[in-house]
Design a protein around this motif. Structure first.
Motif, PDB file in Angstrom:
ATOM      1  N   GLN A 145       8.762  22.267 -85.894  1.00  0.00           N
ATOM      2  CA  GLN A 145       9.121  23.264 -86.893  1.00  0.00           C
ATOM      3  C   GLN A 145      10.323  24.056 -86.397  1.00  0.00           C
ATOM      4  O   GLN A 145      10.529  24.190 -85.192  1.00  0.00           O
ATOM      5  N   SER A 146      11.105  24.581 -87.317  1.00  0.00           N
ATOM      6  CA  SER A 146      12.292  25.357 -86.962  1.00  0.00           C
ATOM      7  C   SER A 146      12.278  26.688 -87.698  1.00  0.00           C
ATOM      8  O   SER A 146      11.927  26.737 -88.878  1.00  0.00           O
ATOM      9  N   GLU A 147      12.630  27.747 -86.983  1.00  0.00           N
ATOM     10  CA  GLU A 147      12.728  29.085 -87.569  1.00  0.00           C
ATOM     11  C   GLU A 147      13.988  29.767 -87.043  1.00  0.00           C
ATOM     12  O   GLU A 147      14.400  29.513 -85.914  1.00  0.00           O
ATOM     13  N   VAL A 148      14.555  30.626 -87.859  1.00  0.00           N
ATOM     14  CA  VAL A 148      15.691  31.440 -87.448  1.00  0.00           C
ATOM     15  C   VAL A 148      15.237  32.888 -87.421  1.00  0.00           C
ATOM     16  O   VAL A 148      14.639  33.372 -88.388  1.00  0.00           O
ATOM     17  N   PHE A 149      15.493  33.553 -86.306  1.00  0.00           N
ATOM     18  CA  PHE A 149      15.130  34.956 -86.146  1.00  0.00           C
ATOM     19  C   PHE A 149      16.405  35.774 -86.016  1.00  0.00           C
ATOM     20  O   PHE A 149      17.205  35.538 -85.112  1.00  0.00           O
ATOM     21  N   GLN A 150      16.599  36.710 -86.929  1.00  0.00           N
ATOM     22  CA  GLN A 150      17.774  37.569 -86.897  1.00  0.00           C
ATOM     23  C   GLN A 150      17.371  38.935 -86.338  1.00  0.00           C
ATOM     24  O   GLN A 150      16.416  39.544 -86.795  1.00  0.00           O
ATOM     25  N   PHE A 151      18.113  39.385 -85.347  1.00  0.00           N
ATOM     26  CA  PHE A 151      17.810  40.647 -84.689  1.00  0.00           C
ATOM     27  C   PHE A 151      18.194  41.827 -85.571  1.00  0.00           C
ATOM     28  O   PHE A 151      19.189  41.776 -86.283  1.00  0.00           O
ATOM     29  N   ARG A 152      17.431  42.915 -85.488  1.00  0.00           N
ATOM     30  CA  ARG A 152      17.710  44.128 -86.262  1.00  0.00           C
ATOM     31  C   ARG A 152      18.945  44.848 -85.745  1.00  0.00           C
ATOM     32  O   ARG A 152      19.685  45.436 -86.504  1.00  0.00           O
ATOM     33  N   ALA A 153      19.118  44.847 -84.436  1.00  0.00           N
ATOM     34  CA  ALA A 153      20.252  45.550 -83.821  1.00  0.00           C
ATOM     35  C   ALA A 153      21.216  44.517 -83.234  1.00  0.00           C
ATOM     36  O   ALA A 153      20.828  43.398 -82.919  1.00  0.00           O
ATOM     37  N   ALA A 154      22.465  44.919 -83.106  1.00  0.00           N
ATOM     38  CA  ALA A 154      23.470  44.038 -82.512  1.00  0.00           C
ATOM     39  C   ALA A 154      23.067  43.705 -81.079  1.00  0.00           C
ATOM     40  O   ALA A 154      22.493  44.526 -80.364  1.00  0.00           O
ATOM     41  N   THR A 155      23.348  42.483 -80.678  1.00  0.00           N
ATOM     42  CA  THR A 155      22.997  42.038 -79.332  1.00  0.00           C
ATOM     43  C   THR A 155      24.254  41.731 -78.530  1.00  0.00           C
ATOM     44  O   THR A 155      25.288  41.380 -79.084  1.00  0.00           O
ATOM     45  N   SER A 203      13.661  38.497 -96.642  1.00  0.00           N
ATOM     46  CA  SER A 203      14.861  37.778 -97.045  1.00  0.00           C
ATOM     47  C   SER A 203      16.022  38.077 -96.108  1.00  0.00           C
ATOM     48  O   SER A 203      16.207  39.196 -95.668  1.00  0.00           O
ATOM     49  N   ARG A 204      16.815  37.051 -95.843  1.00  0.00           N
ATOM     50  CA  ARG A 204      17.939  37.209 -94.937  1.00  0.00           C
ATOM     51  C   ARG A 204      19.194  37.707 -95.623  1.00  0.00           C
ATOM     52  O   ARG A 204      20.207  37.908 -94.990  1.00  0.00           O
ATOM     53  N   GLY A 205      19.160  37.888 -96.906  1.00  0.00           N
ATOM     54  CA  GLY A 205      20.316  38.467 -97.597  1.00  0.00           C
ATOM     55  C   GLY A 205      21.508  37.537 -97.601  1.00  0.00           C
ATOM     56  O   GLY A 205      21.398  36.335 -97.504  1.00  0.00           O
ATOM     57  N   GLY A 206      22.719  38.118 -97.692  1.00  0.00           N
ATOM     58  CA  GLY A 206      23.927  37.330 -97.851  1.00  0.00           C
ATOM     59  C   GLY A 206      24.450  36.738 -96.570  1.00  0.00           C
ATOM     60  O   GLY A 206      25.123  35.736 -96.594  1.00  0.00           O
ATOM     61  N   CYS A 207      24.171  37.321 -95.425  1.00  0.00           N
ATOM     62  CA  CYS A 207      24.678  36.791 -94.160  1.00  0.00           C
ATOM     63  C   CYS A 207      23.635  35.935 -93.478  1.00  0.00           C
ATOM     64  O   CYS A 207      22.458  36.115 -93.665  1.00  0.00           O
ATOM     65  N   GLY A 208      24.093  35.028 -92.644  1.00  0.00           N
ATOM     66  CA  GLY A 208      23.197  34.244 -91.835  1.00  0.00           C
ATOM     67  C   GLY A 208      22.560  33.070 -92.538  1.00  0.00           C
ATOM     68  O   GLY A 208      21.757  32.366 -91.964  1.00  0.00           O
ATOM     69  N   GLY A 209      22.915  32.847 -93.777  1.00  0.00           N
ATOM     70  CA  GLY A 209      22.306  31.750 -94.518  1.00  0.00           C
ATOM     71  C   GLY A 209      23.015  30.431 -94.330  1.00  0.00           C
ATOM     72  O   GLY A 209      22.480  29.393 -94.686  1.00  0.00           O
ATOM     73  N   GLY A 210      24.172  30.451 -93.749  1.00  0.00           N
ATOM     74  CA  GLY A 210      24.883  29.193 -93.497  1.00  0.00           C
ATOM     75  C   GLY A 210      25.268  28.476 -94.761  1.00  0.00           C
ATOM     76  O   GLY A 210      24.863  27.354 -95.004  1.00  0.00           O
ATOM     77  N   GLY A 211      26.034  29.094 -95.589  1.00  0.00           N
ATOM     78  CA  GLY A 211      26.456  28.400 -96.803  1.00  0.00           C
ATOM     79  C   GLY A 211      26.582  29.339 -97.995  1.00  0.00           C
ATOM     80  O   GLY A 211      27.065  28.949 -99.030  1.00  0.00           O
ATOM     81  N   GLY A 212      26.135  30.587 -97.813  1.00  0.00           N
ATOM     82  CA  GLY A 212      26.269  31.559 -98.878  1.00  0.00           C
ATOM     83  C   GLY A 212      27.677  32.105 -98.930  1.00  0.00           C
ATOM     84  O   GLY A 212      28.626  31.510 -98.456  1.00  0.00           O
ATOM     85  N   GLY A 213      27.841  33.282 -99.456  1.00  0.00           N
ATOM     86  CA  GLY A 213      29.132  33.892 -99.605  1.00  0.00           C
ATOM     87  C   GLY A 213      29.614  34.629 -98.368  1.00  0.00           C
ATOM     88  O   GLY A 213      30.605  35.324 -98.422  1.00  0.00           O
ATOM     89  N   CYS A 214      28.917  34.491 -97.264  1.00  0.00           N
ATOM     90  CA  CYS A 214      29.265  35.227 -96.046  1.00  0.00           C
ATOM     91  C   CYS A 214      30.536  34.693 -95.409  1.00  0.00           C
ATOM     92  O   CYS A 214      30.749  33.497 -95.307  1.00  0.00           O
ATOM     93  N   SER A 215      31.391  35.623 -94.968  1.00  0.00           N
ATOM     94  CA  SER A 215      32.630  35.199 -94.297  1.00  0.00           C
ATOM     95  C   SER A 215      32.638  35.627 -92.844  1.00  0.00           C
ATOM     96  O   SER A 215      33.670  35.594 -92.196  1.00  0.00           O
ATOM     97  N   CYS A 216      31.476  36.029 -92.297  1.00  0.00           N
ATOM     98  CA  CYS A 216      31.440  36.545 -90.930  1.00  0.00           C
ATOM     99  C   CYS A 216      31.468  35.437 -89.892  1.00  0.00           C
ATOM    100  O   CYS A 216      31.703  35.695 -88.726  1.00  0.00           O
ATOM    101  N   SER A 217      31.163  34.219 -90.246  1.00  0.00           N
ATOM    102  CA  SER A 217      31.149  33.157 -89.253  1.00  0.00           C
ATOM    103  C   SER A 217      32.458  32.521 -89.214  1.00  0.00           C
ATOM    104  O   SER A 217      33.215  32.090 -88.700  1.00  0.00           O
ATOM    105  N   ILE A 265      25.631  34.574 -81.354  1.00  0.00           N
ATOM    106  CA  ILE A 265      26.036  35.977 -81.213  1.00  0.00           C
ATOM    107  C   ILE A 265      26.696  36.453 -82.508  1.00  0.00           C
ATOM    108  O   ILE A 265      26.456  37.568 -82.959  1.00  0.00           O
ATOM    109  N   LEU A 266      27.524  35.615 -83.121  1.00  0.00           N
ATOM    110  CA  LEU A 266      28.236  36.021 -84.338  1.00  0.00           C
ATOM    111  C   LEU A 266      27.281  36.366 -85.473  1.00  0.00           C
ATOM    112  O   LEU A 266      27.542  37.277 -86.260  1.00  0.00           O
TER     113      LEU A 266
END
Length: 85
Positions: free
Chosen positions: A2-12, A71-85, A37-38
């Motif tokens: 199984q695979s899961e993605v965990f997004q941290f609440r605070a910057a690391t 929900s992970r929202g707009g960032c971190g989804g790998g294919g949404g409208g996010c431009s941070c990566s 990290i990104l």
């Protein structure tokens, strides 16, 4: 497996991300941990017969790394409208 993605609440930092990877890698059943990290997250592959998403969340929280839930929202989804990566 199984695979899961965990997004941290605070910057690391690189050091704290490396520590989180070591903590997760020490859990029975965890096969692979891939940090980003990104995106401020880790992707974990694990054997669901040996550990669970909830167990991994608890391990991270106990180590001082609370994660986002829901929900992970707009960032971190790998294919949404996010431009941070």
């Amino acid at each position: 497996m199984q695979s899961e993605v965990f997004q941290f609440r605070a910057a690391t930092t690189q050091e704290s991300m490396a520590h989180a990877v070591r903590v997760l890698s020490g859990v029975a059943g965890v096969r692979d941990v891939t940090p980003s990290i990104l995106r401020n997250e880790v992707s974990v592959q694990f054997n669901a017969e040996l550990t669970s998403k909830q167990d991994l969340q608890a391990v991270l929280a106990d180590a001082g790394y609370p994660i986002q839930t829901g929900s992970r929202g707009g960032c971190g989804g790998g294919g949404g409208g996010c431009s941070c990566s």
